[in-house]
Design a protein around this motif. Structure first.
Motif, PDB file in Angstrom:
ATOM      1  N   ARG A 156       0.831  -1.206   0.000  1.00 39.98           N
ATOM      2  CA  ARG A 156       0.000   0.000   0.000  1.00 39.98           C
ATOM      3  C   ARG A 156       0.869   1.260   0.000  1.00 39.98           C
ATOM      4  N   ILE A 157       2.047   1.195   0.637  1.00 38.75           N
ATOM      5  CA  ILE A 157       2.964   2.332   0.587  1.00 38.75           C
ATOM      6  C   ILE A 157       3.387   2.597  -0.850  1.00 38.75           C
ATOM      7  N   PHE A 158       3.728   1.541  -1.584  1.00 40.57           N
ATOM      8  CA  PHE A 158       4.121   1.696  -2.985  1.00 40.57           C
ATOM      9  C   PHE A 158       2.958   2.250  -3.813  1.00 40.57           C
ATOM     10  N   PHE A 159       1.742   1.751  -3.544  1.00 44.32           N
ATOM     11  CA  PHE A 159       0.568   2.211  -4.286  1.00 44.32           C
ATOM     12  C   PHE A 159       0.303   3.703  -4.043  1.00 44.32           C
ATOM     13  N   ILE A 160       0.375   4.127  -2.778  1.00 42.82           N
ATOM     14  CA  ILE A 160       0.086   5.519  -2.441  1.00 42.82           C
ATOM     15  C   ILE A 160       1.133   6.443  -3.053  1.00 42.82           C
TER      16      ILE A 160
ATOM     17  N   ARG B 130       2.942   5.943  -5.720  1.00 40.04           N
ATOM     18  CA  ARG B 130       2.773   5.981  -7.171  1.00 40.04           C
ATOM     19  C   ARG B 130       1.570   6.837  -7.557  1.00 40.04           C
ATOM     20  N   GLN B 131       0.442   6.672  -6.833  1.00 38.08           N
ATOM     21  CA  GLN B 131      -0.754   7.441  -7.151  1.00 38.08           C
ATOM     22  C   GLN B 131      -0.566   8.930  -6.835  1.00 38.08           C
TER      23      GLN B 131
ATOM     24  N   GLY C 142      -7.862  17.806   3.614  1.00 39.46           N
ATOM     25  CA  GLY C 142      -7.913  16.361   3.479  1.00 39.46           C
ATOM     26  C   GLY C 142      -7.115  15.820   2.319  1.00 39.46           C
ATOM     27  N   ALA C 143      -6.281  16.633   1.696  1.00 44.69           N
ATOM     28  CA  ALA C 143      -5.472  16.189   0.558  1.00 44.69           C
ATOM     29  C   ALA C 143      -4.144  15.640   1.054  1.00 44.69           C
ATOM     30  N   LEU C 144      -3.735  14.528   0.473  1.00 43.67           N
ATOM     31  CA  LEU C 144      -2.440  13.927   0.748  1.00 43.67           C
ATOM     32  C   LEU C 144      -1.486  14.278  -0.390  1.00 43.67           C
ATOM     33  N   ARG C 145      -0.379  14.891  -0.059  1.00 40.61           N
ATOM     34  CA  ARG C 145       0.593  15.267  -1.078  1.00 40.61           C
ATOM     35  C   ARG C 145       1.990  14.908  -0.613  1.00 40.61           C
TER      36      ARG C 145
END
Length: 242
Positions: free
Chosen positions: A174-178, A180-181, A225-228
């Motif tokens: 999930r770390i890799f997915f987040i 990358r997204q 609420g945005a993750l950057r």
């Protein structure tokens, strides 16, 4: 052809398993590394599931307890709760280790001795409890004792079937997915990311992955609420009007 047989090591309970993992991987029992212990514990559970072995509910309950403890350790301003939970777990392991050593000592002491089920001489009646009770009262007390014992039994296997048979999603994936997204889209919506989880395992892994990234300073959660990613926020140029 000689038939092969496999013997699976059995543990009396989750404390027995955790103490085995602590000794096997040479972890400090007085200052346990929860992440390492949780990883080895879940790996053992998955190996049992791959062999189609039934996992008792008490082992699954301890797995959930370890996941919660790791979550608390990653959250800020939870130092008091973190220390309390960690001390409780350490105390239980130390107490169980002492009991196991005492049981091994008694077993060695009893080795080679003979025991008799019948005494060589008749025993005198013990009058320390002189009261007498009606048969119906004794039957009711027995039924209540049995019902209390039944309530302590673990739930049936089919109640845990969805949890045991479900696919376990790892935190690193999930770390890799987040990452990358977030890099491809310039940011992610925190609530939407959690709501899009397809299973409870994926939801927990996603939440822990976000905490790991924020703890490492690679991910920022803004007020909207945005993750950057931190490098993306620092690289954004300020908007100039006109």
């Amino acid at each position: 052809m000689e038939q092969l047989s496999f013997k699976v090591q059995e543990f009396e309970g989750p404390l027995d398993l955790m103490l085995h993992l602590v000794q096997k991987h040479k972890l400090n029992l007085y200052d346990i590394e929860i992440s390492a212990l949780l990883e080895q514990y879940l790996a053992t559970i998955r190996s049992w599931q791959e062999q189609n072995l039934e996992v008792a509910s008490e082992f699954l309950e301890m797995a959930a307890r370890l996941v919660y403890l790791k979550t608390v350790m990653l959250l800020p301003r939870r130092e008091e709760e973190k220390e309390q939970l960690k001390q409780e777990l350490t105390g239980q392991l130390l107490e169980y280790q002492a009991c196991r050593l005492a049981a091994e000592y008694l077993r060695q002491e009893a080795a080679g001795r003979e025991y008799f089920t019948r005494p060589p001489l008749p025993l005198e009646e013990d009058a320390a409890y002189p009261l007498h009770h009606e048969a119906r009262l004794l039957a009711r007390a027995y039924a209540e004792a049995v019902s209390r014992g039944q309530r302590r039994l673990p739930p049936r296997g089919e109640e845990f079937a969805p949890l045991v048979s479900g696919k376990v999603v790892s935190v690193p994936s999930r770390i890799f997915f987040i990452l990358r997204q977030a890099r491809g889209r310039g940011g992610l919506d925190y609530r939407r990311l959690l709501l899009q989880s397809r299973s409870r395992s994926e939801l927990v892994a996603t939440f822990l992955a976000i905490l790991e990234l924020m703890k490492g300073g690679r991910l920022l959660l803004e007020e909207d609420g945005a993750l950057r990613l931190r490098d993306q926020k620092q690289g954004r140029a300020p908007h100039k009007g006109g």
